[in-house]
Design an enzyme around this catalytic site. Structure first.
Site, mmCIF file in Angstrom:
data_model
loop_
_atom_site.group_PDB
_atom_site.id
_atom_site.type_symbol
_atom_site.label_atom_id
_atom_site.label_comp_id
_atom_site.label_asym_id
_atom_site.label_seq_id
_atom_site.Cartn_x
_atom_site.Cartn_y
_atom_site.Cartn_z
ATOM 1 N N LYS A 223 0.813 -1.215 0.000
ATOM 2 C CA LYS A 223 0.000 0.000 0.000
ATOM 3 C C LYS A 223 0.849 1.269 0.000
ATOM 4 O O LYS A 223 2.031 1.258 0.316
ATOM 5 C CB LYS A 223 -0.975 -0.019 1.173
ATOM 6 C CG LYS A 223 -2.121 -0.996 0.933
ATOM 7 C CD LYS A 223 -3.257 -0.839 1.922
ATOM 8 C CE LYS A 223 -4.442 -1.721 1.520
ATOM 9 N NZ LYS A 223 -5.562 -1.613 2.484
ATOM 10 N N ARG A 256 -3.903 -10.057 4.912
ATOM 11 C CA ARG A 256 -4.290 -10.103 3.495
ATOM 12 C C ARG A 256 -3.065 -9.674 2.679
ATOM 13 O O ARG A 256 -2.619 -8.526 2.781
ATOM 14 C CB ARG A 256 -5.483 -9.182 3.248
ATOM 15 C CG ARG A 256 -6.020 -9.205 1.820
ATOM 16 C CD ARG A 256 -7.259 -8.315 1.714
ATOM 17 N NE ARG A 256 -7.815 -8.326 0.374
ATOM 18 C CZ ARG A 256 -7.455 -7.517 -0.617
ATOM 19 N NH1 ARG A 256 -6.506 -6.597 -0.397
ATOM 20 N NH2 ARG A 256 -8.013 -7.594 -1.809
#
Length: 277
Positions: A223, A256
């Site tokens: 991210k 995740r």
């Protein structure tokens, strides 16, 4: 504070996965989209997405999360028909090849329902749920990931505010669906409505965004906050930072991730050195 999840499980459609402190389950990301922020649509083809999913299973994934609509900043929303055309063939093929729990990353109740009919087990809803989604969860007894995505003020108490939001979302979902706490995972929403410092706080306190009755899912893989802190603009080059987050946040229930094998090895070594606590 870190909640002990030794005796906890994540339940879905009559099955369950045990949650072990210090060794989170790995949810492998299968992006069946042409505009994924991290892989640029490399696995948008059904065969490629299924093959990639099977590779992640062999590397140690406990759940596969199939997505048919990007949620990256600035993404172009797609309609349900388009999302279904991407997701359903992957779910059907993957279910035919493996009994692994399958999650579908969607906020659309119609996509969730059709995916569950096709063999999925879990709904990963970044919108935090809706009355239509609760009805689908109730119909199938499905598991669900509920994410907090509200915008935090600059000086917000991240842990207190996000935990309160997540518990409220979960309790509302339980009331509407009749499911148990263990049917829900709580996702603090790293990268959604938070600045870099707030995202780092979410990683540092990953296991604490719960009252101990539901597991926490942490999704940080590749991210942008990692790129901001590490000065790395290319998502595919953010694996070292992602692994650091996984080790620091390892007391959550589920990670995740894109890179299953690397996380499996990193967590194994971290536990060998540090122990499970």
């Amino acid at each position: 504070m870190q909640y002990d999840v030794t005796a906890k499980s994540f339940r879905f459609r009559g099955r369950s996965l045990q949650l072990v402190p210090g060794m989170p389950l790995l949810m492998g990301i299968a992006n069946a989209t042409p505009d994924s922020f991290s892989d640029g649509g490399e696995f948008a083809d059904v065969a490629a997405c299924v093959s990639h999913s099977l590779s992640m299973i062999s590397e140690g994934a406990s759940i596969i999360d199939v997505g048919g609509e990007s949620t990256r900043p600035g993404h172009t929303p797609v309609d349900a028909e388009t999302e279904l055309s991407r997701v359903i063939p992957v779910v059907r093929a993957l279910r035919g090849a493996s009994d692994i729990p399958i999650s579908v990353d969607t906020s659309k109740a119609v996509v969730a329902r059709e995916s569950l009919l096709a063999g999925a087990d879990i709904v990963n809803d970044v919108s935090g749920g809706s009355s239509e989604m609760y009805a689908v969860l109730k119909e199938f007894g499905a598991g669900c990931v509920l994410m907090d995505g509200h915008n935090l003020e600059q000086h917000a108490d991240v842990l207190a505010e996000v935990r309160a939001s997540l518990l409220a979302l979960r309790d509302k979902a339980i009331s509407a669906s009749g499911l148990s706490c263990e049917h829900f995972l709580l996702d603090p929403g790293v990268g959604f409505g938070k600045d870099a410092a707030q995202n780092l706080c979410c990683v540092r306190h990953a296991a604490e965004f719960t009252d101990g009755r539901s597991g926490v899912l942490l999704g940080v893989s590749r991210k942008s906050f990692i790129g901001t802190v590490a000065d790395e603009p290319i998502p595919l080059k953010r694996l070292p930072g992602t692994l650091a987050c996984g080790i620091i946040g390892r007391h959550c229930a589920v990670l995740r991730v894109h890179d299953v094998a690397a996380h499996k090895q990193a967590l194994t070594i971290a536990n060998a050195i540090l122990g499970p606590n």
